[in-house]
Design a protein around this motif. Structure first.
Motif, PDB file in Angstrom:
ATOM      1  N   SER A  19       0.731  -1.156  -0.075  1.00 57.57           N
ATOM      2  CA  SER A  19       0.151  -0.055   0.121  1.00 57.57           C
ATOM      3  C   SER A  19       0.990   1.423   0.172  1.00 57.57           C
ATOM      4  O   SER A  19       2.196   1.277   0.522  1.00 57.57           O
ATOM      5  CB  SER A  19      -0.863   0.066   1.135  1.00 57.57           C
ATOM      6  OG  SER A  19      -0.132   0.166   2.574  1.00 57.57           O
ATOM      7  N   SER A  20       0.339   2.367  -0.631  1.00 50.85           N
ATOM      8  CA  SER A  20       1.151   3.636  -0.564  1.00 50.85           C
ATOM      9  C   SER A  20       0.103   4.614  -0.043  1.00 50.85           C
ATOM     10  O   SER A  20      -1.028   4.581  -0.244  1.00 50.85           O
ATOM     11  CB  SER A  20       1.503   3.825  -1.903  1.00 50.85           C
ATOM     12  OG  SER A  20       0.516   4.255  -2.891  1.00 50.85           O
ATOM     13  N   ASN A  21       0.681   5.587   0.514  1.00 50.75           N
ATOM     14  CA  ASN A  21       0.072   6.934   1.087  1.00 50.75           C
ATOM     15  C   ASN A  21       0.564   8.193   0.673  1.00 50.75           C
ATOM     16  O   ASN A  21       1.569   8.134   0.136  1.00 50.75           O
ATOM     17  CB  ASN A  21      -0.205   6.654   2.674  1.00 50.75           C
ATOM     18  CG  ASN A  21       1.463   7.109   3.132  1.00 50.75           C
ATOM     19  OD1 ASN A  21       2.266   7.625   2.718  1.00 50.75           O
ATOM     20  ND2 ASN A  21       1.395   6.162   4.414  1.00 50.75           N
ATOM     21  N   MET A  22      -0.208   9.211   0.930  1.00 46.05           N
ATOM     22  CA  MET A  22       0.287  10.581   0.777  1.00 46.05           C
ATOM     23  C   MET A  22       1.485  11.045   1.569  1.00 46.05           C
ATOM     24  O   MET A  22       1.833  12.247   1.213  1.00 46.05           O
ATOM     25  CB  MET A  22      -0.822  11.578   0.929  1.00 46.05           C
ATOM     26  CG  MET A  22      -2.305  11.326  -0.164  1.00 46.05           C
ATOM     27  SD  MET A  22      -1.733  11.388  -1.709  1.00 46.05           S
ATOM     28  CE  MET A  22      -1.110  13.231  -1.950  1.00 46.05           C
ATOM     29  N   ARG A  23       1.873  10.389   2.444  1.00 43.46           N
ATOM     30  CA  ARG A  23       3.255  10.884   3.168  1.00 43.46           C
ATOM     31  C   ARG A  23       4.461  10.338   2.223  1.00 43.46           C
ATOM     32  O   ARG A  23       5.544  10.437   2.905  1.00 43.46           O
ATOM     33  CB  ARG A  23       3.054  10.138   4.516  1.00 43.46           C
ATOM     34  CG  ARG A  23       2.241  10.924   5.343  1.00 43.46           C
ATOM     35  CD  ARG A  23       2.720  10.776   6.849  1.00 43.46           C
ATOM     36  NE  ARG A  23       1.673  11.316   7.692  1.00 43.46           N
ATOM     37  CZ  ARG A  23       0.811  10.499   8.217  1.00 43.46           C
ATOM     38  NH1 ARG A  23       0.835   9.260   8.166  1.00 43.46           N
ATOM     39  NH2 ARG A  23      -0.222  10.841   9.252  1.00 43.46           N
ATOM     40  N   GLY A  24       4.175   9.722   1.347  1.00 41.85           N
ATOM     41  CA  GLY A  24       5.223   8.911   0.568  1.00 41.85           C
ATOM     42  C   GLY A  24       5.715   7.610   1.214  1.00 41.85           C
ATOM     43  O   GLY A  24       6.874   7.067   0.587  1.00 41.85           O
ATOM     44  N   GLN A  25       4.977   6.995   1.828  1.00 41.31           N
ATOM     45  CA  GLN A  25       5.513   5.649   2.418  1.00 41.31           C
ATOM     46  C   GLN A  25       4.743   4.452   1.601  1.00 41.31           C
ATOM     47  O   GLN A  25       3.929   4.472   1.083  1.00 41.31           O
ATOM     48  CB  GLN A  25       4.806   5.558   3.653  1.00 41.31           C
ATOM     49  CG  GLN A  25       5.548   6.563   4.716  1.00 41.31           C
ATOM     50  CD  GLN A  25       4.778   6.215   6.227  1.00 41.31           C
ATOM     51  OE1 GLN A  25       3.639   6.226   6.285  1.00 41.31           O
ATOM     52  NE2 GLN A  25       5.515   6.314   7.135  1.00 41.31           N
ATOM     53  N   LEU A  26       5.587   3.365   1.527  1.00 43.37           N
ATOM     54  CA  LEU A  26       5.244   2.169   0.950  1.00 43.37           C
ATOM     55  C   LEU A  26       5.231   1.162   2.103  1.00 43.37           C
ATOM     56  O   LEU A  26       5.964   1.005   2.694  1.00 43.37           O
ATOM     57  CB  LEU A  26       6.185   1.679  -0.018  1.00 43.37           C
ATOM     58  CG  LEU A  26       5.652   2.250  -1.595  1.00 43.37           C
ATOM     59  CD1 LEU A  26       6.205   3.714  -1.540  1.00 43.37           C
ATOM     60  CD2 LEU A  26       6.721   1.339  -2.522  1.00 43.37           C
ATOM     61  N   LYS A  27       4.266   0.432   2.291  1.00 42.64           N
ATOM     62  CA  LYS A  27       4.074  -0.609   3.425  1.00 42.64           C
ATOM     63  C   LYS A  27       3.578  -1.842   2.824  1.00 42.64           C
ATOM     64  O   LYS A  27       2.752  -1.950   1.882  1.00 42.64           O
ATOM     65  CB  LYS A  27       2.894  -0.186   4.300  1.00 42.64           C
ATOM     66  CG  LYS A  27       3.150   1.302   5.070  1.00 42.64           C
ATOM     67  CD  LYS A  27       1.907   1.416   6.068  1.00 42.64           C
ATOM     68  CE  LYS A  27       2.255   2.906   6.646  1.00 42.64           C
ATOM     69  NZ  LYS A  27       1.331   3.069   7.834  1.00 42.64           N
ATOM     70  N   THR A  28       4.718  -2.878   3.071  1.00 36.58           N
ATOM     71  CA  THR A  28       4.310  -4.194   2.608  1.00 36.58           C
ATOM     72  C   THR A  28       3.558  -4.906   3.756  1.00 36.58           C
ATOM     73  O   THR A  28       3.889  -4.881   4.771  1.00 36.58           O
ATOM     74  CB  THR A  28       5.615  -4.980   2.407  1.00 36.58           C
ATOM     75  OG1 THR A  28       6.486  -4.070   1.276  1.00 36.58           O
ATOM     76  CG2 THR A  28       5.523  -6.316   1.788  1.00 36.58           C
ATOM     77  N   VAL A  30       4.822  -5.407   7.275  1.00 39.25           N
ATOM     78  CA  VAL A  30       5.924  -6.170   7.459  1.00 39.25           C
ATOM     79  C   VAL A  30       7.236  -5.276   7.552  1.00 39.25           C
ATOM     80  O   VAL A  30       8.107  -5.105   7.881  1.00 39.25           O
ATOM     81  CB  VAL A  30       6.137  -7.350   6.500  1.00 39.25           C
ATOM     82  CG1 VAL A  30       7.639  -8.003   6.527  1.00 39.25           C
ATOM     83  CG2 VAL A  30       4.949  -8.270   6.560  1.00 39.25           C
ATOM     84  N   THR A  31       6.949  -4.454   6.341  1.00 33.68           N
ATOM     85  CA  THR A  31       7.962  -3.216   6.454  1.00 33.68           C
ATOM     86  C   THR A  31       7.415  -1.901   5.937  1.00 33.68           C
ATOM     87  O   THR A  31       6.425  -1.789   5.245  1.00 33.68           O
ATOM     88  CB  THR A  31       9.058  -3.465   5.005  1.00 33.68           C
ATOM     89  OG1 THR A  31       8.194  -3.632   3.854  1.00 33.68           O
ATOM     90  CG2 THR A  31       9.746  -4.764   5.219  1.00 33.68           C
ATOM     91  N   THR A  32       8.049  -0.840   6.196  1.00 37.38           N
ATOM     92  CA  THR A  32       7.833   0.430   5.897  1.00 37.38           C
ATOM     93  C   THR A  32       8.977   1.401   5.164  1.00 37.38           C
ATOM     94  O   THR A  32       9.604   1.398   5.827  1.00 37.38           O
ATOM     95  CB  THR A  32       7.130   1.202   6.797  1.00 37.38           C
ATOM     96  OG1 THR A  32       5.984   0.521   7.584  1.00 37.38           O
ATOM     97  CG2 THR A  32       6.548   2.567   6.682  1.00 37.38           C
ATOM     98  N   SER A  33       8.643   1.717   3.944  1.00 39.48           N
ATOM     99  CA  SER A  33       9.670   2.523   3.274  1.00 39.48           C
ATOM    100  C   SER A  33       9.100   3.675   2.935  1.00 39.48           C
ATOM    101  O   SER A  33       7.837   3.993   2.990  1.00 39.48           O
ATOM    102  CB  SER A  33       9.940   1.816   2.052  1.00 39.48           C
ATOM    103  OG  SER A  33      10.456   0.328   2.147  1.00 39.48           O
ATOM    104  N   SER A  34      10.252   4.594   2.513  1.00 40.69           N
ATOM    105  CA  SER A  34       9.495   5.939   2.163  1.00 40.69           C
ATOM    106  C   SER A  34      10.494   6.636   0.981  1.00 40.69           C
ATOM    107  O   SER A  34      11.711   6.417   0.796  1.00 40.69           O
ATOM    108  CB  SER A  34       9.820   7.099   3.281  1.00 40.69           C
ATOM    109  OG  SER A  34       9.331   8.447   2.749  1.00 40.69           O
ATOM    110  N   GLN A  35       9.722   7.197   0.127  1.00 45.18           N
ATOM    111  CA  GLN A  35      10.466   7.787  -1.271  1.00 45.18           C
ATOM    112  C   GLN A  35      10.285   9.454  -1.058  1.00 45.18           C
ATOM    113  O   GLN A  35      10.651  10.009  -2.202  1.00 45.18           O
ATOM    114  CB  GLN A  35       9.803   7.195  -2.526  1.00 45.18           C
ATOM    115  CG  GLN A  35       8.610   7.595  -2.816  1.00 45.18           C
ATOM    116  CD  GLN A  35       8.154   6.969  -4.063  1.00 45.18           C
ATOM    117  OE1 GLN A  35       8.091   5.725  -4.398  1.00 45.18           O
ATOM    118  NE2 GLN A  35       7.543   7.885  -5.076  1.00 45.18           N
ATOM    119  N   GLY A  36       9.950   9.977  -0.090  1.00 47.81           N
ATOM    120  CA  GLY A  36       9.796  11.361   0.009  1.00 47.81           C
ATOM    121  C   GLY A  36       8.398  11.737  -0.238  1.00 47.81           C
ATOM    122  O   GLY A  36       7.631  11.863   0.743  1.00 47.81           O
ATOM    123  N   ALA A  37       8.225  12.347  -1.292  1.00 46.86           N
ATOM    124  CA  ALA A  37       6.752  13.047  -1.642  1.00 46.86           C
ATOM    125  C   ALA A  37       5.787  11.907  -1.646  1.00 46.86           C
ATOM    126  O   ALA A  37       6.098  10.697  -1.664  1.00 46.86           O
ATOM    127  CB  ALA A  37       6.962  13.930  -2.996  1.00 46.86           C
TER     128      ALA A  37
END
Length: 203
Positions: free
Chosen positions: A29-38, A49-56
């Protein structure tokens, strides 16, 4: 009406912008904070399981059709991020794709070296990763590390930045382009002008 087999009531604390299965038992899943969550759908846990970020903020996701660990995320800042979910601490590659927020990104379903994007700025682009496989330049070192017949060229950061061919499929549209899809040699796109367009021979 069907009842959900599983509900993630606190899947996020802000707007969820996109969802993509990476396996039958795993999704991102992705959100408006720039996070990707598995998420592991086999687990009873309500935490990712994991939370990552790409900025925008992330506006769209696309999974590679044959290599499910490769995920591309479009950003509200116009940046296209290529993720290798086997090591999701940071994007493998960041590409300045558009000047406006990306609306949608799609891999070609049978020729995934080709990627297509559209944006709120009215652009529709074709990213030809097949040009990365032609060798020379930054690819020399990449060829020593990986066999490009089995590894996606999108995972070679330097090769993508220097070798990928990008071009606009049509003139910039005056209004946002919200969606596109690709099949065979054809692309369809549509947006705020209430029309949709079919292009042939795009590959």
């Amino acid at each position: 009406q069907r009842s959900p087999v599983k509900v993630y009531e606190k899947g996020d604390s802000c707007s969820i912008t996109s969802l993509a299965y990476t396996r039958t038992s795993e999704l991102v899943s992705s959100n408006m904070r720039g996070q990707l969550k598995t998420w592991d759908l086999r687990s009873n846990s309500q935490t990712p399981v994991t939370t990552s970020s790409q900025g925008a903020g992330v506006t769209c996701l696309a999974r590679h059709p044959t290599q499910s660990h490769i995920l591309v995320a479009g950003g509200g800042d116009g940046v296209l991020a290529v993720w290798d979910l086997r090591s999701p601490s940071h994007p493998t590659t960041l590409l300045s794709a558009h000047k406006a927020a990306l609306s949608e990104v799609q891999f070609h379903p049978t020729q995934p070296d080709h990627l297509f994007t559209c944006s709120q700025g009215g652009d529709i682009c074709h990213w030809n990763g097949a040009s990365i496989r032609r060798g020379g330049g930054p690819l020399d070192s990449f060829n020593q590390m990986d066999n490009l017949n089995t590894t996606s060229p999108w995972l070679s950061s330097e090769a993508v930045k220097h070798k990928v061919e990008t071009h606009s499929l049509v003139a910039k549209q005056p209004l946002p382009v919200n969606s596109l899809d690709v099949v065979g040699h054809s692309v369809v796109f549509g947006g705020d002008n209430e029309a949709f367009y079919v292009l042939h021979n795009v590959i």
